[in-house]
Write a protein that holds these residues in place. Structure first.
Motif, PDB file in Angstrom:
ATOM      1  N   PRO A   9       0.828  -1.220   0.000  1.00  0.00           N
ATOM      2  CA  PRO A   9       0.000   0.000   0.000  1.00  0.00           C
ATOM      3  C   PRO A   9       0.860   1.267   0.000  1.00  0.00           C
ATOM      4  O   PRO A   9       1.912   1.309   0.626  1.00  0.00           O
ATOM      5  CB  PRO A   9      -0.802  -0.104   1.300  1.00  0.00           C
ATOM      6  N   LEU A  10       0.414   2.256  -0.709  1.00  0.00           N
ATOM      7  CA  LEU A  10       1.133   3.531  -0.790  1.00  0.00           C
ATOM      8  C   LEU A  10       0.725   4.439   0.361  1.00  0.00           C
ATOM      9  O   LEU A  10      -0.386   4.349   0.877  1.00  0.00           O
ATOM     10  CB  LEU A  10       0.805   4.224  -2.110  1.00  0.00           C
ATOM     11  N   ASP A  11       1.634   5.333   0.758  1.00  0.00           N
ATOM     12  CA  ASP A  11       1.317   6.332   1.771  1.00  0.00           C
ATOM     13  C   ASP A  11       0.375   7.363   1.173  1.00  0.00           C
ATOM     14  O   ASP A  11       0.486   7.705  -0.006  1.00  0.00           O
ATOM     15  CB  ASP A  11       2.582   7.039   2.262  1.00  0.00           C
ATOM     16  N   MET A  12      -0.531   7.854   1.984  1.00  0.00           N
ATOM     17  CA  MET A  12      -1.464   8.869   1.514  1.00  0.00           C
ATOM     18  C   MET A  12      -0.724  10.190   1.336  1.00  0.00           C
ATOM     19  O   MET A  12       0.157  10.523   2.126  1.00  0.00           O
ATOM     20  CB  MET A  12      -2.609   9.045   2.513  1.00  0.00           C
ATOM     21  N   PRO A  13      -1.061  10.951   0.282  1.00  0.00           N
ATOM     22  CA  PRO A  13      -0.414  12.254   0.072  1.00  0.00           C
ATOM     23  C   PRO A  13      -0.829  13.244   1.163  1.00  0.00           C
ATOM     24  O   PRO A  13      -1.810  13.027   1.873  1.00  0.00           O
ATOM     25  CB  PRO A  13      -0.932  12.692  -1.301  1.00  0.00           C
ATOM     26  N   PRO A  14      -0.083  14.341   1.294  1.00  0.00           N
ATOM     27  CA  PRO A  14      -0.416  15.336   2.312  1.00  0.00           C
ATOM     28  C   PRO A  14      -1.780  15.981   2.049  1.00  0.00           C
ATOM     29  O   PRO A  14      -2.307  15.925   0.936  1.00  0.00           O
ATOM     30  CB  PRO A  14       0.701  16.366   2.200  1.00  0.00           C
ATOM     31  N   VAL A  15      -2.318  16.593   3.071  1.00  0.00           N
ATOM     32  CA  VAL A  15      -3.626  17.260   2.964  1.00  0.00           C
ATOM     33  C   VAL A  15      -3.532  18.404   1.970  1.00  0.00           C
ATOM     34  O   VAL A  15      -2.495  19.048   1.829  1.00  0.00           O
ATOM     35  CB  VAL A  15      -4.032  17.792   4.358  1.00  0.00           C
ATOM     36  N   PHE A  16      -4.621  18.650   1.260  1.00  0.00           N
ATOM     37  CA  PHE A  16      -4.652  19.699   0.238  1.00  0.00           C
ATOM     38  C   PHE A  16      -4.511  21.086   0.872  1.00  0.00           C
ATOM     39  O   PHE A  16      -4.989  21.323   1.967  1.00  0.00           O
ATOM     40  CB  PHE A  16      -5.970  19.653  -0.533  1.00  0.00           C
ATOM     41  N   ALA A  17      -3.865  21.980   0.138  1.00  0.00           N
ATOM     42  CA  ALA A  17      -3.732  23.363   0.588  1.00  0.00           C
ATOM     43  C   ALA A  17      -4.989  24.138   0.178  1.00  0.00           C
ATOM     44  O   ALA A  17      -5.314  24.213  -0.999  1.00  0.00           O
ATOM     45  CB  ALA A  17      -2.484  23.991  -0.033  1.00  0.00           C
ATOM     46  N   TRP A  18      -5.702  24.683   1.138  1.00  0.00           N
ATOM     47  CA  TRP A  18      -6.986  25.332   0.850  1.00  0.00           C
ATOM     48  C   TRP A  18      -6.866  26.570  -0.030  1.00  0.00           C
ATOM     49  O   TRP A  18      -7.722  26.844  -0.833  1.00  0.00           O
ATOM     50  CB  TRP A  18      -7.695  25.711   2.153  1.00  0.00           C
ATOM     51  N   GLY A  31      -4.114  12.805  -7.598  1.00  0.00           N
ATOM     52  CA  GLY A  31      -3.095  11.986  -6.919  1.00  0.00           C
ATOM     53  C   GLY A  31      -3.684  11.233  -5.743  1.00  0.00           C
ATOM     54  O   GLY A  31      -3.409  10.042  -5.554  1.00  0.00           O
ATOM     55  N   TYR A  32      -4.519  11.915  -4.972  1.00  0.00           N
ATOM     56  CA  TYR A  32      -5.159  11.290  -3.813  1.00  0.00           C
ATOM     57  C   TYR A  32      -6.049  10.127  -4.244  1.00  0.00           C
ATOM     58  O   TYR A  32      -5.988   9.035  -3.689  1.00  0.00           O
ATOM     59  CB  TYR A  32      -5.971  12.345  -3.065  1.00  0.00           C
ATOM     60  N   MET A  33      -6.858  10.353  -5.279  1.00  0.00           N
ATOM     61  CA  MET A  33      -7.774   9.308  -5.744  1.00  0.00           C
ATOM     62  C   MET A  33      -7.016   8.122  -6.339  1.00  0.00           C
ATOM     63  O   MET A  33      -7.425   6.979  -6.169  1.00  0.00           O
ATOM     64  CB  MET A  33      -8.763   9.876  -6.769  1.00  0.00           C
ATOM     65  N   SER A  34      -5.899   8.368  -7.009  1.00  0.00           N
ATOM     66  CA  SER A  34      -5.136   7.253  -7.562  1.00  0.00           C
ATOM     67  C   SER A  34      -4.519   6.409  -6.447  1.00  0.00           C
ATOM     68  O   SER A  34      -4.484   5.179  -6.546  1.00  0.00           O
ATOM     69  CB  SER A  34      -4.070   7.747  -8.535  1.00  0.00           C
ATOM     70  N   VAL A  35      -4.057   7.047  -5.374  1.00  0.00           N
ATOM     71  CA  VAL A  35      -3.509   6.299  -4.244  1.00  0.00           C
ATOM     72  C   VAL A  35      -4.611   5.491  -3.556  1.00  0.00           C
ATOM     73  O   VAL A  35      -4.420   4.323  -3.220  1.00  0.00           O
ATOM     74  CB  VAL A  35      -2.813   7.257  -3.237  1.00  0.00           C
ATOM     75  N   VAL A  36      -5.791   6.095  -3.387  1.00  0.00           N
ATOM     76  CA  VAL A  36      -6.917   5.384  -2.770  1.00  0.00           C
ATOM     77  C   VAL A  36      -7.294   4.169  -3.616  1.00  0.00           C
ATOM     78  O   VAL A  36      -7.500   3.066  -3.089  1.00  0.00           O
ATOM     79  CB  VAL A  36      -8.128   6.328  -2.589  1.00  0.00           C
ATOM     80  N   THR A  37      -7.377   4.340  -4.919  1.00  0.00           N
ATOM     81  CA  THR A  37      -7.734   3.234  -5.816  1.00  0.00           C
ATOM     82  C   THR A  37      -6.690   2.127  -5.767  1.00  0.00           C
ATOM     83  O   THR A  37      -7.030   0.943  -5.682  1.00  0.00           O
ATOM     84  CB  THR A  37      -7.882   3.755  -7.255  1.00  0.00           C
ATOM     85  N   TYR A  38      -5.418   2.500  -5.802  1.00  0.00           N
ATOM     86  CA  TYR A  38      -4.343   1.502  -5.751  1.00  0.00           C
ATOM     87  C   TYR A  38      -4.384   0.718  -4.439  1.00  0.00           C
ATOM     88  O   TYR A  38      -4.277  -0.510  -4.429  1.00  0.00           O
ATOM     89  CB  TYR A  38      -2.996   2.198  -5.923  1.00  0.00           C
ATOM     90  N   ASN A  39      -4.558   1.429  -3.317  1.00  0.00           N
ATOM     91  CA  ASN A  39      -4.594   0.760  -2.016  1.00  0.00           C
ATOM     92  C   ASN A  39      -5.800  -0.170  -1.912  1.00  0.00           C
ATOM     93  O   ASN A  39      -5.705  -1.247  -1.327  1.00  0.00           O
ATOM     94  CB  ASN A  39      -4.603   1.776  -0.878  1.00  0.00           C
TER      95      ASN A  39
END
Length: 56
Positions: A9-18, A31-39
């Motif tokens: 499993p990949l590490d989750m990316p940092p929180v988005f900058a508002w 990037g976040y969605m691709s990591v979620v899908t891969y995991n």
């Protein structure tokens, strides 16, 4: 003999900058969605392998 696929499993990316720009926000969400899908895929593969190992 079926080939075993191993994935880590990949590490989750940092929180988005508002206050960031829309383009950067869109890339961050992608990037976040691709990591979620891969995991999720890794989790399903591991479950399937565990199930096949449990059956005699």
């Amino acid at each position: 003999m079926p080939r075993r696929i191993r994935c880590r499993p990949l590490d989750m990316p940092p929180v988005f900058a508002w206050g960031d720009t829309t383009a950067n926000w869109s890339r961050a969400v992608d990037g976040y969605m691709s990591v979620v899908t891969y995991n999720r895929m890794c989790e399903l593969l591991q479950r399937r392998q565990n199930r096949s190992n449990d059956t005699p």
